[in-house]
Design an enzyme around this catalytic site. Structure first.
Site, PDB file in Angstrom:
ATOM      1  CG  HIS A 160      31.324   1.071 -22.409  1.00  0.00           C
ATOM      2  ND1 HIS A 160      31.600  -0.330 -22.525  1.00  0.00           N
ATOM      3  CD2 HIS A 160      31.765   1.613 -23.280  1.00  0.00           C
ATOM      4  CE1 HIS A 160      31.936  -0.261 -23.736  1.00  0.00           C
ATOM      5  NE2 HIS A 160      31.751   0.650 -24.358  1.00  0.00           N
ATOM      6  CD  GLU A 214      40.761   2.947 -29.081  1.00  0.00           C
ATOM      7  OE1 GLU A 214      41.155   1.901 -29.546  1.00  0.00           O
ATOM      8  OE2 GLU A 214      39.453   3.348 -29.027  1.00  0.00           O
TER       9      GLU A 214
END
Lengths: 336, 351
Positions: free
Chosen positions: A123, A54
């Site tokens: 999450h 990322e």
């Protein structure tokens, strides 16, 4: 008008943007599988797989945008932005200011967010308040298919960095991918109007910083984004049967924030209840309170937000997220 | 060095049965969200963790249930945690991706690559507070492309930390073929950061045991970090309900709703040149083909492979397997009983 799901609207708006502007490219983990239709249509140079890196691909998106592309970089979940925060916070957000306004970063960070499907506290965070805290980043969180397509169209056309947050409970793609995994043995409390709805035949950008008034009331104003605003609308329905008349303002973007519409409505009702799936402290709810003070308003105020790390256990997860019971209780309390 | 293969087999079988039970509960809808299991990785998990003892630490990734079982955490506590029970390993707060046992110095994370830095920190504490103990990091080959993991390897070299970095390599980074997004060779990459190591067939548990034993022993003796790359086959893909695996297993049901939009997209008036579109369709087809090929055949199944090599009587083997089934059944029964209690409890449970 056409009828579309939330996920279809996003994909359709992306396809429209990619057709009309060759500079639009998408990249992220698994995108050739997740965006199979766009991959089949636009090919591997415009729908590009990334490694699980990322910080590298978000950092690359910043400079690619500076050098002429319009990247839509996908983080599967906004939680993962923490891995690549430097690209967004220290670079994307600051290049325009550093360059004296001479160099823009027209990029979109697209990410799932939000809970209600039992995936645990790493999450399903919202994080929009945390991101909106940084000057130079716009943060949008659509709650309907029409807003999702219109706001994404605006995000891609925008000359600065925009974080586009799609709620995992509203997007059937994310919910299937992360929640049910093809199971028919699980069910979710999905707001109907958020999952599917009418959309325009051709996408036109929706201006950031303009709240949508979902309901007009006289006793109190409820404001928020995402799934929270659907919960607020359900609560308003219950409250109306008790004789409490509530406005429901869908802010649609957290940065820029439509302070005028909120202040204007609270000036009438005298009460503000913020419904926020993000963390309570130092976030959207506090910002809205500041907005009222700055506008010189005296109002009664309450907030229903997430107060700690979201528990995995679905029962406690539901209790931690704004739900109809908490919202109606807070509203009744404000009326006392 | 030679492993106690019977004991190793018992551990691997326990992991397999616990994870199969968790899968069953997930399919029944008793577990929410994602579910990442290590079925097919038992040879690596057991072969490495068999060398750890008191004071050793382990940093796990999102696929940590087997690691916790192998460190000695009560399987019932793990199953309960997966179900969100208040009496689970982490009071139902963590779920399967966030399993923590302070007592065992075992911590997991749902963030890819995070096990690397965590193991370095555990190893630093080991070096200063518990000389002779080590830390082990488990991650997939997809995580090898995370900056924090590469940084962690360099840090481990710079500080001469007693860490073993264990890369479980199934060739897939989520649902992307790792080779298509990875430059160079992983072994060489680790070596470039000062971490030397070995590659092994992760389906050969005894081989993993031997190699891991040497590397861990080196680290214990203060000779710095090491890297172990072990290949494996995971029949369930990235997680239960992996879309590629689903499509490969029931192509008609899964592909039917997708095929129309896919063909329409590929035939749209505007888009890439036709050759590129054809190439995309080809790649989509090969993605599905790869999913079909990841069945856990006898050569790739570490549990079945080790079972064949055991030199105990069939009566002893049956007894052992029966005992394992009993332990797992007991864990699941406890979890199901606790589920009922949990429904009443959880509404008033705090943090």
């Amino acid at each position: 008008m056409r009828e579309m799901t939330y996920a279809q609207a996003i994909e359709d708006a992306l396809a429209q943007a990619m057709t009309s502007d060759e500079r639009v490219v998408i990249f992220g983990e698994d995108v050739q599988a997740l965006r199979m239709n766009l991959f089949a249509r636009f090919g591997k140079h415009r729908v590009r797989q990334t490694p699980i890196s990322e910080s590298a691909f978000l950092g690359a998106a910043v400079a690619a945008a500076m050098a002429g592309l319009r990247p839509v970089a996908e983080l599967i979940m906004i939680d993962f932005v923490a891995v690549a925060a430097d690209a967004l916070i220290n670079h994307a957000a600051k290049i325009e200011a550093f360059s004296g306004g001479r160099w823009q970063v027209p990029m979109v960070v697209r990410a799932g967010c939000g809970g209600g499907y039992g995936d645990g506290g790493q999450h399903e965070q919202a994080l929009w308040g945390w991101l909106a805290h940084i000057p130079g980043i716009k943060v949008v969180a659509p709650s309907t298919p029409a807003d999702a397509g219109g706001l994404l169209t605006a995000a891609i056309a925008d000359d600065g960095p925009v974080v586009f947050l799609e709620h995992q409970l509203l997007s059937e793609d994310w919910l299937d991918y992360l929640g049910s995994g093809g199971r028919s043995t699980v069910s979710y409390d999905i707001p109907v109007g958020g999952r599917q709805g009418e959309v325009p035949d051709r996408w036109v950008p929706i201006k950031f910083g303009e709240a949508a008034v979902r309901r007009r009331g006289s006793d109190l104003t409820m404001a928020g984004v995402g799934v929270g605003i659907h919960r607020a609308a359900e609560a308003a329905e219950v409250l109306s049967r008790e004789g409490i008349s509530a406005s429901v303002l869908d802010l649609r973007s957290v940065a820029p924030l439509d302070c005028n519409t909120v202040a204007g409505d609270v000036a009438r009702t005298g009460r503000l209840l913020v419904v926020d799936e993000d963390y309570r402290d130092f976030g959207l709810s506090g910002e809205l309170a500041a907005t009222l003070l700055e506008a010189g308003l005296t109002a009664r105020y309450a907030r229903v937000a997430v107060e700690g790390t979201i528990p995995f256990d679905p029962v406690r997860e539901r209790a931690a997220l704004p739900n109809i019971e908490r919202i109606t209780a807070a509203a009744r309390n404000l009326m006392k | 060095m030679k492993p106690d293969s019977v004991a190793l087999y018992r551990k691997m079988l326990t992991c397999r049965r616990v994870e199969e039970a968790i899968a069953g509960l997930w399919y029944e809808g008793r577990i929410s969200g994602e579910m990442h299991l290590g079925i097919g990785e038992e040879g690596i998990n057991a072969g490495v963790l068999d060398h750890l003892g008191d004071g050793d630490a382990v940093a796990l990734d999102h696929r940590g249930t087997a690691g916790m079982v192998l460190r000695g955490v009560d399987p019932a506590a793990i199953v309960k945690e997966c179900m969100g029970s208040v009496d689970g390993l982490c009071c139902g707060n963590g779920g399967h991706m966030h399993l923590f046992s302070k007592q065992h110095l075992a911590a997991s994370s749902g963030i890819v690559g995070a096990a690397g830095p965590a193991a370095c920190g555990f190893a630093l504490a080991a070096q200063q507070l518990r000389p002779g103990t080590v830390a082990v990091a488990f991650f997939g080959e997809g995580a090898m492309n995370q900056g924090m993991l590469m940084e962690a390897m360099n840090l481990a070299t710079a500080w001469d930390l007693p860490v073993l970095f264990v890369c479980r390599d199934n060739g897939m980074a989520i649902t992307t073929a790792s080779a298509s997004v990875t430059g160079g060779d992983l072994q060489m990459r680790a070596r470039g950061l000062g971490v030397s190591g070995r590659s092994v067939d992760g389906a050969d548990a005894e081989m993993v045991w031997r190699v891991a034993g040497e590397l861990i022993d080196r680290a214990r003796r203060g000779r710095g970090p090491a890297f172990l790359r072990a290949t494996c086959t995971r029949p369930e893909g990235h997680f239960l309900g992996d879309p590629l695996v689903r499509m490969a297993r029931s192509p008609l049901a899964q592909l039917k709703p997708r095929l129309g939009p896919l063909v329409a997209a590929a035939r749209s008036a505007e888009g890439a040149p036709m050759a590129q579109r054809v190439a995309s369709l080809g790649k989509i087809t090969s993605m599905l083909g790869r999913a079909v090929r990841t069945e856990l055949g006898p050569a790739h199944d570490p549990v079945r492979r080790l079972r064949k090599r055991l030199t105990i009587t069939s009566e002893a083997l049956v007894k052992l397997e029966h005992e394992v089934e009993g332990i797992v059944k007991d864990a699941v029964d406890k979890a199901l009983t606790s589920e009922t209690a949990n429904e009443k409890e959880s509404s008033r449970c705090g943090k």
